[in-house]
Structure formats: C-alpha cells, structure tokens
Scaffold this motif. Structure first.
Motif, PDB file in Angstrom:
ATOM      1  N   SER A   1      35.654  36.150 -21.390  1.00  0.00           N
ATOM      2  CA  SER A   1      36.336  37.720 -21.352  1.00  0.00           C
ATOM      3  C   SER A   1      37.904  36.175 -21.896  1.00  0.00           C
ATOM      4  O   SER A   1      38.293  37.582 -22.760  1.00  0.00           O
ATOM      5  N   CYS A   2      37.580  35.387 -21.890  1.00  0.00           N
ATOM      6  CA  CYS A   2      38.803  34.796 -21.989  1.00  0.00           C
ATOM      7  C   CYS A   2      38.326  34.350 -24.290  1.00  0.00           C
ATOM      8  O   CYS A   2      39.492  34.689 -24.718  1.00  0.00           O
ATOM      9  N   ILE A   3      37.312  34.280 -24.803  1.00  0.00           N
ATOM     10  CA  ILE A   3      36.976  34.686 -26.031  1.00  0.00           C
ATOM     11  C   ILE A   3      37.421  36.234 -26.739  1.00  0.00           C
ATOM     12  O   ILE A   3      37.929  35.549 -27.543  1.00  0.00           O
TER      13      ILE A   3
ATOM     14  N   PHE B   1      43.787  42.685 -20.100  1.00  0.00           N
ATOM     15  CA  PHE B   1      43.241  41.405 -18.891  1.00  0.00           C
ATOM     16  C   PHE B   1      44.032  41.236 -17.950  1.00  0.00           C
ATOM     17  O   PHE B   1      45.774  41.910 -18.151  1.00  0.00           O
ATOM     18  N   GLU B   2      44.456  40.346 -16.859  1.00  0.00           N
ATOM     19  CA  GLU B   2      45.070  39.899 -16.417  1.00  0.00           C
ATOM     20  C   GLU B   2      44.893  37.823 -16.045  1.00  0.00           C
ATOM     21  O   GLU B   2      43.663  37.314 -15.876  1.00  0.00           O
TER      22      GLU B   2
ATOM     23  N   LYS C   1      39.163  23.872 -23.508  1.00  0.00           N
ATOM     24  CA  LYS C   1      39.198  23.978 -25.304  1.00  0.00           C
ATOM     25  C   LYS C   1      39.427  25.083 -25.995  1.00  0.00           C
ATOM     26  O   LYS C   1      39.710  25.856 -26.603  1.00  0.00           O
ATOM     27  N   LEU C   2      39.041  26.454 -24.985  1.00  0.00           N
ATOM     28  CA  LEU C   2      38.976  27.699 -25.220  1.00  0.00           C
ATOM     29  C   LEU C   2      40.302  28.126 -25.781  1.00  0.00           C
ATOM     30  O   LEU C   2      40.534  28.749 -26.549  1.00  0.00           O
ATOM     31  N   THR C   3      41.681  27.660 -24.273  1.00  0.00           N
ATOM     32  CA  THR C   3      42.639  27.913 -24.398  1.00  0.00           C
ATOM     33  C   THR C   3      43.249  28.033 -25.759  1.00  0.00           C
ATOM     34  O   THR C   3      44.372  28.364 -26.075  1.00  0.00           O
ATOM     35  N   VAL C   4      42.719  26.934 -26.375  1.00  0.00           N
ATOM     36  CA  VAL C   4      42.703  26.085 -27.899  1.00  0.00           C
ATOM     37  C   VAL C   4      42.543  25.975 -28.816  1.00  0.00           C
ATOM     38  O   VAL C   4      42.641  25.804 -30.078  1.00  0.00           O
ATOM     39  N   ALA C   5      41.540  27.441 -28.733  1.00  0.00           N
ATOM     40  CA  ALA C   5      41.012  27.407 -29.861  1.00  0.00           C
ATOM     41  C   ALA C   5      41.142  28.079 -31.078  1.00  0.00           C
ATOM     42  O   ALA C   5      40.296  27.777 -32.354  1.00  0.00           O
ATOM     43  N   GLU C   6      41.694  28.780 -31.274  1.00  0.00           N
ATOM     44  CA  GLU C   6      42.371  30.206 -32.006  1.00  0.00           C
ATOM     45  C   GLU C   6      42.492  30.006 -33.214  1.00  0.00           C
ATOM     46  O   GLU C   6      42.179  30.229 -34.102  1.00  0.00           O
ATOM     47  N   PRO C   7      43.357  28.526 -33.462  1.00  0.00           N
ATOM     48  CA  PRO C   7      43.114  27.694 -35.115  1.00  0.00           C
ATOM     49  C   PRO C   7      41.872  27.809 -35.436  1.00  0.00           C
ATOM     50  O   PRO C   7      42.418  28.004 -36.846  1.00  0.00           O
ATOM     51  N   LEU C   8      40.660  28.248 -34.800  1.00  0.00           N
ATOM     52  CA  LEU C   8      39.208  28.038 -35.618  1.00  0.00           C
ATOM     53  C   LEU C   8      38.941  28.624 -35.778  1.00  0.00           C
ATOM     54  O   LEU C   8      37.730  28.428 -36.461  1.00  0.00           O
ATOM     55  N   THR C   9      39.488  29.650 -35.403  1.00  0.00           N
ATOM     56  CA  THR C   9      38.674  31.540 -35.862  1.00  0.00           C
ATOM     57  C   THR C   9      39.325  32.197 -36.638  1.00  0.00           C
ATOM     58  O   THR C   9      40.234  31.722 -37.428  1.00  0.00           O
ATOM     59  N   LYS C  10      38.663  32.975 -37.218  1.00  0.00           N
ATOM     60  CA  LYS C  10      38.777  33.545 -38.484  1.00  0.00           C
ATOM     61  C   LYS C  10      39.782  35.071 -37.797  1.00  0.00           C
ATOM     62  O   LYS C  10      39.323  35.200 -36.772  1.00  0.00           O
ATOM     63  N   PRO C  11      40.782  35.829 -38.117  1.00  0.00           N
ATOM     64  CA  PRO C  11      40.672  37.164 -38.267  1.00  0.00           C
ATOM     65  C   PRO C  11      39.807  38.158 -38.383  1.00  0.00           C
ATOM     66  O   PRO C  11      38.840  37.932 -39.027  1.00  0.00           O
ATOM     67  N   LEU C  12      40.060  38.907 -37.131  1.00  0.00           N
ATOM     68  CA  LEU C  12      39.385  39.971 -38.078  1.00  0.00           C
ATOM     69  C   LEU C  12      39.719  41.417 -37.587  1.00  0.00           C
ATOM     70  O   LEU C  12      40.827  41.375 -37.880  1.00  0.00           O
ATOM     71  N   PRO C  13      39.090  42.646 -38.786  1.00  0.00           N
ATOM     72  CA  PRO C  13      39.152  43.642 -39.661  1.00  0.00           C
ATOM     73  C   PRO C  13      39.650  44.720 -38.294  1.00  0.00           C
ATOM     74  O   PRO C  13      38.979  43.864 -37.671  1.00  0.00           O
ATOM     75  N   SER C  14      40.355  45.011 -38.367  1.00  0.00           N
ATOM     76  CA  SER C  14      40.878  46.484 -37.413  1.00  0.00           C
ATOM     77  C   SER C  14      39.362  47.403 -37.166  1.00  0.00           C
ATOM     78  O   SER C  14      38.837  47.928 -36.400  1.00  0.00           O
ATOM     79  N   ASP C  15      38.296  47.063 -38.043  1.00  0.00           N
ATOM     80  CA  ASP C  15      37.364  48.078 -37.466  1.00  0.00           C
ATOM     81  C   ASP C  15      35.579  47.259 -37.135  1.00  0.00           C
ATOM     82  O   ASP C  15      35.038  47.724 -37.021  1.00  0.00           O
TER      83      ASP C  15
END
Length: 209
Positions: free
Chosen positions: A25-27, A39-40, A124-138
C-alpha cells in the motif's frame, strides 16, 4: 488471529503478510498511482503509513498478500514483487522483497523484535521516492510472487491454495537490471531484503529482436 498456538514459522508468516499488505500500500501511494483519497494515514508498527482504503484497491492488496501465508510459512516464497509496467506491459520498475523463513527455527518468537526490524523497512519506504522513476499516465501494476517450489504432496487444501496463483506474463529485460538496495535484515528466524530493480541504461539501446 491467536498466534500463541502457532508454530514459530506460522507466527513469522502472519507478521510478514500483515507487513507486506501495508508495505505494498505504501509503495503504490509512493508512486502516486491513485488519488490520495484512496489512502488513509494510519499508524502501524509505530510508523505513520498510508493504508489503502478504496474498496477495489484494498480488495486486491489484502487477499493477495494474505494468500501468501501458507507458502511463506513453509519457506516456499522467494520473492514478493510489486511491478510497475508501461502500456506495452514491459516492466518500468520493481520493488522486490526477497525473504527466507527459517524452517529449523524452534524457539519462541519475540514479536516485538521482529516488528521492530520490519518497522525499519517501512521507514525506508517513506523516503524512497527519490530513488524511483516517474510513471507514464498509461502505466499499470501488479503484485507477483516467485516461488522456490509449489506444494505437490497431494494435500488438498495446499493444492487449492497453489491454484489461486497463476503464471505471470511479465516480459523480461534483455539486460541485467540496475539494483538499488533499500533495506535488509539478515538474522534468523527471518531474512529479508528490499531493493529496487530498474532497467539498465543499455536496455533501450539493445531492444529485443
């Protein structure tokens, strides 16, 4: 569920599937795949997390992770992976939980110690966003489990559990992926690694024939 009468492996597996439900859910929240109203904010293992509350989203994540319980308990699950795809169903990014439950561990489980170790993964997951790539809209996503083996001992309930899982049609990358470690724990009774897999920069330059 009363864990007092469970085997150590059963106790571990119960904690792990509950953890995986929250972690997945966090991912998905981290990737911005759905509106934030799906989400909540909840507190789990003394960490503020984003829990899926939209009926369809929660109705997918919960039964999939809960369905892993008998396989994790028996040490059959090698990896649980959250895979994000592009419109051609080619993976863009994978969050990989590699795990191993000791089948020889016979002592009582200190649940607080186990939860403390897993809590570090959520932080660690809460601060992992800088490691990831943007997702395309589709884009799309799914949860996949990779098994060391499936039950084949003729026990009816285990065979029925196994039939809930179908082979994935995930396309493979042609080049070895880039791997970014996020968190690991390496002591009995549970070993777990969380890492990010992304296509190699050479992937686009070396398309499949």
């Amino acid at each position: 569920m009363d864990r007092k009468n469970q085997t150590p492996q059963g106790q571990i597996a119960q904690v792990v599937v509950e953890f995986l439900e929250v972690a997945v859910s966090c991912i998905v929240f981290l990737k911005g795949f759905y509106p934030t109203r799906a989400f909540e904010r909840r507190r789990y293992m003394n960490v503020v997390v984003q829990k899926a509350v939209h009926p369809q989203l929660a109705g997918y994540i919960h039964p999939v992770t809960a369905g892993l319980l008998p396989f994790i308990q028996k040490g059959l699950v090698e990896r649980v992976v959250v895979i994000f795809y592009d419109k051609d169903h080619i993976p863009i990014e994978k969050f990989v939980f590699k795990l191993a439950v000791s089948q020889s561990y016979g002592s009582n489980i200190e649940q607080s110690s186990l939860e403390f170790a897993l809590r570090a993964f959520l932080i660690k997951l809460t601060v992992a966003e800088p490691l990831t790539k943007p997702l395309p809209s589709d884009s799309s996503w799914e949860i996949a489990a990779y098994f060391r083996s499936l039950p084949s001992d003729g026990v009816k309930d285990k065979e029925e559990d196994a039939q809930m899982w179908i082979p994935t049609d995930t396309k493979m990358w042609m080049q070895p992926p880039q791997i970014t470690p996020i968190k690991s724990m390496g002591c009995d009774p549970l070993k777990m690694q969380l890492y990010l897999e992304q296509p190699s920069p050479a992937e686009a330059k070396d398309p499949a024939p």
